[in-house]
Write a protein that holds these residues in place. Structure first.
Motif, PDB file in Angstrom:
ATOM      1  N   GLY A 332     -15.019  13.138 -25.178  1.00 13.49           N
ATOM      2  CA  GLY A 332     -15.507  14.047 -24.129  1.00 13.49           C
ATOM      3  C   GLY A 332     -14.388  14.469 -23.205  1.00 13.49           C
ATOM      4  O   GLY A 332     -13.264  13.957 -23.290  1.00 13.49           O
ATOM      5  N   THR A 333     -14.713  15.405 -22.315  1.00 10.18           N
ATOM      6  CA  THR A 333     -13.690  15.921 -21.398  1.00 10.18           C
ATOM      7  C   THR A 333     -13.994  15.593 -19.928  1.00 10.18           C
ATOM      8  O   THR A 333     -13.168  15.811 -19.056  1.00 10.18           O
ATOM      9  N   GLY A 334     -15.212  15.141 -19.654  1.00 11.82           N
ATOM     10  CA  GLY A 334     -15.590  14.839 -18.268  1.00 11.82           C
ATOM     11  C   GLY A 334     -15.897  16.082 -17.457  1.00 11.82           C
ATOM     12  O   GLY A 334     -15.835  16.064 -16.227  1.00 11.82           O
ATOM     13  N   ILE A 335     -16.253  17.171 -18.164  1.00 14.38           N
ATOM     14  CA  ILE A 335     -16.533  18.431 -17.443  1.00 14.38           C
ATOM     15  C   ILE A 335     -18.025  18.779 -17.502  1.00 14.38           C
ATOM     16  O   ILE A 335     -18.532  19.524 -16.660  1.00 14.38           O
ATOM     17  N   GLY A 336     -18.738  18.198 -18.461  1.00 11.23           N
ATOM     18  CA  GLY A 336     -20.132  18.584 -18.700  1.00 11.23           C
ATOM     19  C   GLY A 336     -21.041  18.456 -17.481  1.00 11.23           C
ATOM     20  O   GLY A 336     -21.688  19.430 -17.062  1.00 11.23           O
ATOM     21  N   LEU A 337     -21.076  17.263 -16.880  1.00 17.05           N
ATOM     22  CA  LEU A 337     -21.994  17.068 -15.749  1.00 17.05           C
ATOM     23  C   LEU A 337     -21.516  17.815 -14.508  1.00 17.05           C
ATOM     24  O   LEU A 337     -22.338  18.256 -13.696  1.00 17.05           O
TER      25      LEU A 337
HETATM   26  P1  ADP Z   1     -18.189  13.852 -20.999  1.00 11.58           P
HETATM   27  O1  ADP Z   1     -19.482  13.583 -21.715  1.00 11.58           O
HETATM   28  O2  ADP Z   1     -17.446  14.977 -21.572  1.00 11.58           O
HETATM   29  O3  ADP Z   1     -17.375  12.631 -20.818  1.00 11.58           O
HETATM   30  P2  ADP Z   1     -19.790  14.469 -18.692  1.00 11.58           P
HETATM   31  O4  ADP Z   1     -19.384  15.115 -17.430  1.00 11.58           O
HETATM   32  O5  ADP Z   1     -20.849  15.123 -19.499  1.00 11.58           O
HETATM   33  O6  ADP Z   1     -18.476  14.318 -19.513  1.00 11.58           O
HETATM   34  O7  ADP Z   1     -20.252  13.004 -18.365  1.00 11.58           O
HETATM   35  C1  ADP Z   1     -19.485  12.188 -17.493  1.00 11.58           C
HETATM   36  C2  ADP Z   1     -19.697  10.718 -17.835  1.00 11.58           C
HETATM   37  O8  ADP Z   1     -21.041  10.336 -17.522  1.00 11.58           O
HETATM   38  C3  ADP Z   1     -19.554  10.435 -19.307  1.00 11.58           C
HETATM   39  O9  ADP Z   1     -18.208  10.145 -19.623  1.00 11.58           O
HETATM   40  C4  ADP Z   1     -20.467   9.251 -19.526  1.00 11.58           C
HETATM   41  O10 ADP Z   1     -19.767   8.076 -19.256  1.00 11.58           O
HETATM   42  C5  ADP Z   1     -21.521   9.411 -18.475  1.00 11.58           C
HETATM   43  N1  ADP Z   1     -22.782   9.963 -19.042  1.00 11.58           N
HETATM   44  C6  ADP Z   1     -23.182  11.247 -19.005  1.00 11.58           C
HETATM   45  N2  ADP Z   1     -24.390  11.386 -19.573  1.00 11.58           N
HETATM   46  C7  ADP Z   1     -24.772  10.170 -19.964  1.00 11.58           C
HETATM   47  C8  ADP Z   1     -25.946   9.638 -20.606  1.00 11.58           C
HETATM   48  N3  ADP Z   1     -26.974  10.427 -20.944  1.00 11.58           N
HETATM   49  N4  ADP Z   1     -25.992   8.321 -20.850  1.00 11.58           N
HETATM   50  C9  ADP Z   1     -24.973   7.516 -20.485  1.00 11.58           C
HETATM   51  N5  ADP Z   1     -23.845   7.941 -19.881  1.00 11.58           N
HETATM   52  C10 ADP Z   1     -23.739   9.230 -19.622  1.00 11.58           C
END
Ligand code: ADP
Length: 387
Positions: A332-337
């Motif tokens: 992952g990149t840490g940008i999704g959320l």
């Molecule tokens: P990415 O998935 O690219 O690392 P996100 O911004 O989507 O980046 O998520 C940030 C972090 O939050 C992730 O690295 C993960 O550790 C945690 N995370 C996000 N969604 C979930 C989930 N549904 N269950 C568990 N951990 C999650």
């Protein structure tokens, strides 16, 4: 005590005194001057609370409105003392007069106490001139902020867009070297090419994610988006991931939102793909998408049965580039959320989560039924330009 009982028992009794006309020697002029003046004061004192009352009804949300009510009652009672003074020329209601004066005294003291009590607060209230200054300042700050935001957005867009082309060249040449000279190379060299190709691939994903992040909120033209169709589209796009993980996605019947299709797609896609990605070993992901309709907004939830998140990270994961796992565990990149939060913030909503480590996570978010971004407000209220 007996006097008190007697007083109230005979409250309306006027037999103990003569009307004021017959107390002492009044000339007509003196008596009428007294009566007319008292009645004039009473009329004015009646008008003041009525004006205050109208003001409170017309101007909703007036601060310190209780002080207004108290002040109105004080003026009303003061008026009554003058009315009864005038009436005493004909009806010697001395007991009622005393009661009205007593009440006036009490309410006057209450008003003084309230005025002293709220003095500081009243001094702190802004005048319309001060409001005007503050509004100007805020508008100036808002324009400055949106200008630097636009610049930043443009910078992120141009940087990530322009990075794509050299990256493509690197990827192409790496694959060319692999195809042309792969057989002549030893194991170590092939490994190096493989690692470089993988790194270039990760960079492509990162650049695309950054591009998507920087694009959020750049389009303000909204269209109706049927979220049921949107979820079907997302499932079609993620067909491989869904099949390989054995994921099941259950969704309520979802509403149609007026928004930007790409923003809304990114929002749901990031949450769904995380639900599948952060699954527990050997447990097929089960995702549930629910919606509850409230008066002004929809409350959505996306739940999974995955690895869960510790409470201490609930805020951190919404920040850009913040990841809780390294690449070897979950890619992952840490940008999704951060993108989800940016979209929801711009749309005037709110996002949060609840989770149990080892059981699963539920992301909740609120979306107003009528989505209004700051651009829409600026258009609706036609904020004037500040130079
Ligand atoms: P990415 O998935 O690219 O690392 P996100 O911004 O989507 O980046 O998520 C940030 C972090 O939050 C992730 O690295 C993960 O550790 C945690 N995370 C996000 N969604 C979930 C989930 N549904 N269950 C568990 N951990 C999650």
């Amino acid at each position: 005590m007996e006097q008190v009982f007697d007083f109230f028992r005979r409250l309306g009794d006027t037999s103990d005194w003569p009307p004021r006309w017959y107390c002492g020697t009044w000339s007509d002029f003196h008596g009428w001057l007294y009566i007319v003046s008292d009645l004039t004061i009473w009329l004015a004192y009646m008008a003041i609370p009525l004006i205050l009352l109208r003001f409170l009804f017309v101007k909703k949300g007036v601060p310190l409105h209780r002080v207004f009510w108290l002040f109105g009652s004080f003026i009303l009672l003061c008026g009554l003392t003058h009315l009864i003074d005038a009436a005493m020329f004909y009806i010697p209601a001395y007991r009622i007069n005393a009661v009205i004066r007593f009440l006036t005294g009490m309410v006057s003291i209450g008003t003084v106490v309230a005025l002293i009590w709220h003095f500081k607060e009243a001094v702190g209230l802004r005048t319309s001139q001060e409001f005007e200054h503050e509004l100007m300042f805020r508008q100036q700050a808002m324009q400055e902020l949106s200008r630097s935001n636009r610049e930043l957005q443009q910078f992120a867009y141009v940087a990530s867009h322009d990075l794509q082309s050299p990256l493509k060249t690197i990827e192409n040449y790496l694959s060319l070297i692999d195809v042309k000279y792969g057989t002549d190379m030893d194991e170590n060299a092939r490994k190096l090419i493989g690692v470089s190709t993988a790194a270039a691939g990760r960079m492509r994903v990162l650049i695309n994610d950054l591009l998507n992040f920087s694009r959020v909120g750049s389009t303000v033209e909204f269209v109706p988006v049927d979220l049921n169709t949107l979820i079907q589209e997302i499932q079609a796009d993620m067909y491989d991931d869904i099949q390989s993980s054995g994921a099941r996605i259950q969704a309520d019947y979802l509403p149609t939102l007026n928004g930007h299709p790409t923003d809304l797609k990114q929002l749901f896609q990031n949450l769904i793909s995380n639900g599948i990605k952060y699954r527990r070993k050997n447990i097929p992901p089960i995702l549930s998408l629910q919606v509850k309709e409230q008066t002004d907004y929809y409350l959505f939830s996306v739940s999974d049965n995955g690895i869960g998140i510790e409470k201490q990270y609930y805020d951190r994961i919404f920040e850009i580039f913040q990841r809780l796992h390294n690449r070897s565990e979950y890619y992952g990149t840490g940008i999704g959320l951060a993108t989800c939060k940016k979209i929801i913030d711009i749309y005037g909503g709110k996002i949060w989560l609840e989770s149990t480590v080892g059981e699963g996570t539920t992301f909740y978010f609120i979306m107003p039924k009528v989505i209004k971004t700051v651009h829409h407000y600026a258009q609706t209220y036609s904020l004037h330009s500040v130079n």
